[in-house]
Write a protein that holds these residues in place. Structure first.
Motif, short mmCIF file in Angstrom:
data_model
loop_
_atom_site.label_atom_id
_atom_site.label_comp_id
_atom_site.label_asym_id
_atom_site.label_seq_id
_atom_site.Cartn_x
_atom_site.Cartn_y
_atom_site.Cartn_z
N GLU A 279 24.75 -38.27 5.55
CA GLU A 279 24.48 -39.73 5.11
C GLU A 279 24.60 -40.33 6.56
OE1 GLU A 279 27.89 -40.70 2.96
OE2 GLU A 279 27.23 -39.83 0.98
N ARG A 280 25.07 -40.03 7.70
CA ARG A 280 24.91 -40.70 8.97
C ARG A 280 23.96 -40.12 9.87
NH1 ARG A 280 29.31 -41.34 6.16
NH2 ARG A 280 30.30 -43.34 6.02
N SER A 281 23.39 -38.99 9.46
CA SER A 281 22.37 -38.25 10.42
C SER A 281 23.03 -37.77 11.59
CB SER A 281 21.06 -39.02 10.81
OG SER A 281 20.51 -39.55 9.67
N LEU A 282 24.28 -37.34 11.52
CA LEU A 282 25.16 -36.68 12.53
C LEU A 282 24.93 -35.12 12.60
CD1 LEU A 282 28.40 -38.71 12.12
CD2 LEU A 282 26.24 -39.36 13.64
N ILE A 283 23.82 -34.78 13.42
CA ILE A 283 23.29 -33.50 13.33
C ILE A 283 24.10 -32.64 14.59
CG2 ILE A 283 21.45 -31.80 12.98
CD1 ILE A 283 21.55 -33.93 10.76
N GLY A 284 24.70 -31.61 14.20
CA GLY A 284 25.20 -31.03 15.14
C GLY A 284 26.66 -30.51 15.16
#
Length: 522
Positions: A455-460
């Motif tokens: 939802e917050r585009s926290l990719i990793g």
């Protein structure tokens, strides 16, 4: 110049009126030496010489020990003697150079020559025809037409029975693919192949001797398995174990190549082939006293048949193309990519056409390097899936393990795909981190953390770890704030036996001065 002769010469030039500098220059001795003997009388010089002969030396105290060592170990070096003396006495008041001169005198006086240990050899009976060949490399500097020099490299393969030789030159060092190609040339030149070939421990052939379980380079191991000849590996630093080819390399270098003018590598090889027929294989051999060319006529009948090549290069559907520096092949005005590292100077590959498909194969091993669909347009680059992006087995295992933590949900698959796209070099590390933090966690918590990241585009992996920690913290806070009892039913007497009043400490009722807003209060 030493002794009386030097002393007399100095005074002769002095009497002729020459100064000290002129005398030192005439006699080629140090100026300080001239000054030392300039005003010395003959009697003083004679006494000085006698004192030097009878004067004891600092090193004389170790003479007995040194003589014992030299008699026991005649090949002992002065450097090793000096180290042994240091080990026994900690410090020495003379230099290693002084000891070297002293040991030289001792060897002369006591007749202790320095004989290196002799290696004993045994003549090996001649091997039968086709049994063995020996291979080796050589290199030599030759002159070019413009007067400059170039280093050229040769590959030599000698049949042990007939001493029949094959030689090929390159203007660059050999690699494994060159070696495979030259074996094929040699076998074609011989019209057959031996059952065993002896090699030196060269890095393009052998990775490790491994106590007899020889580990070859991958390409050469595949080639040997296909050709079905045996390898005999010589011991390290033991050139005598393949003396036939060692002598042949020396013969090729100093009879053919030395002082020959280098025009180009093609001409050099053409001239070498003529030399082989004329001299290399046409001259009486010093050991066998036979002409290799004549003996080879007998041996050729016993050579093994050459197996079919890994790829039939005579196929009408096969075309030979050069590999460009950017690792592409130009075919019908389109560029077809081959794996990075395929290119080398004058590297060629085979193009095999099969309907609308184009196979690019290694010309030496027949290995398929790349497969492309033939493009109809012009000027296009047809790429291959880059080998660095191919998932290895370890990455695949980590990926499946990570998906299993999320029960292979679509959101998890999409999340891992985004990580692979944004961090391709560290995809394995990211997967490892996700698997580590997911150990022992509930599925609902893992899915909640995953949803939080998406939802917050926290990719990793790091973002996922922090999100999971946050979800677990909020869950713990919610649990601690919940009521520890349930509401009693209506018209029933509540059970309050478990409720205990709070007990304060007596110290809380005492008055202690404290500072509040800058003032002391009670």
């Amino acid at each position: 110049m030493k002794g009386w002769l030097m002393f007399v010469e100095i005074h002769n030039y002095k009497n002729l009126g020459l100064n000290k500098s002129q005398v030192a220059k005439r006699l080629s001795i140090d100026y300080k030496t001239v000054c030392k003997y300039w005003d010395m009388t003959p009697s003083t010089f004679s006494k000085l010489q006698q004192d030097a002969q009878t004067r004891s030396k600092k090193i004389d105290g170790y003479q007995r020990q040194i003589i014992e060592w030299l008699k026991e170990f005649p090949d002992l070096s002065a450097a090793q003697v000096y180290d042994w003396l240091l080990e026994m006495h900690s410090t020495l008041n003379f230099s290693e150079r002084t000891l070297r001169n002293y040991i030289s005198q001792i060897r002369t006086v006591y007749k202790i020559p320095k004989h290196p240990p002799l290696r004993q050899y045994e003549e090996i009976p001649e091997l039968p025809p086709e049994k063995q060949a020996q291979a080796d490399f050589g290199q030599i500097w030759v002159k070019k037409l413009d007067g400059s020099r170039i280093k050229v490299y040769c590959f030599v393969l000698v049949l042990s029975y007939s001493r029949y030789k094959f030689v090929w030159w390159q203007d660059r060092p050999f690699n494994t693919q060159d070696l495979i190609r030259l074996h094929q040339k040699a076998f074609d030149y011989f019209g057959g192949m031996p059952s065993e070939i002896a090699y030196d421990q060269d890095r393009i052939i052998v990775v490790s001797e491994n106590a007899g379980d020889i580990i070859c380079t991958e390409d050469f191991q595949n080639y040997m398995c296909h050709m079905k000849f045996k390898m005999r590996l010589c011991r390290a630093y033991d050139p005598e174990s393949k003396g036939k080819v060692e002598a042949a390399v020396k013969f090729v270098k100093y009879n053919f190549a030395k002082h020959r003018v280098f025009k180009d590598i093609e001409s050099f090889n053409d001239e070498c082939m003529l030399w082989l027929d004329r001299t290399g294989n046409g001259k009486v051999h010093d050991i066998t006293k036979k002409v290799p060319k004549e003996v080879f006529a007998l041996e050729k009948q016993h050579l093994l048949q050459i197996p079919s090549t890994l790829f039939d290069q005579k196929s009408t559907n096969s075309l030979t193309y050069s590999v460009r520096k950017n690792n592409t092949i130009s075919y019908k005005q389109n560029r077809y990519q081959v794996p990075k590292g395929t290119y080398s100077p004058k590297k060629e590959v085979l193009l095999s056409l099969n309907d609308d498909m184009l196979n690019i194969l290694d010309i030496d091993t027949g290995e398929v390097l790349a497969t492309h669909k033939i493009h109809e347009g012009k000027g296009n680059l047809i790429q291959i899936h880059h080998p660095e992006r191919v998932k290895g087995k370890n990455i695949q295992d980590l990926e499946q393990k990570a998906l299993a933590h999320f029960e292979h949900s679509d959101e998890a698959i999409h999340f891992l795909h985004l990580i692979e796209e944004t961090k391709p070099r560290y995809y394995g590390d990211q997967l490892h981190l996700i698997n580590q933090v997911n150990k022992g966690q509930a599925l609902e918590d893992k899915l909640a953390a995953l949803k939080y990241c998406m939802e917050r585009s926290l990719i990793g992996g790091s973002f996922y770890k922090e999100s999971l920690e946050y979800i677990l913290m909020k869950k713990e806070e919610s649990a601690s704030n919940s009521l520890p009892f349930k509401m009693p039913e209506l018209n029933s007497k509540p059970n309050i036996s478990y409720i205990k009043p709070e007990t304060r400490k007596i110290e809380e009722y005492l008055f202690y001065p404290r500072k509040d807003s800058g003032k002391w209060v009670h």
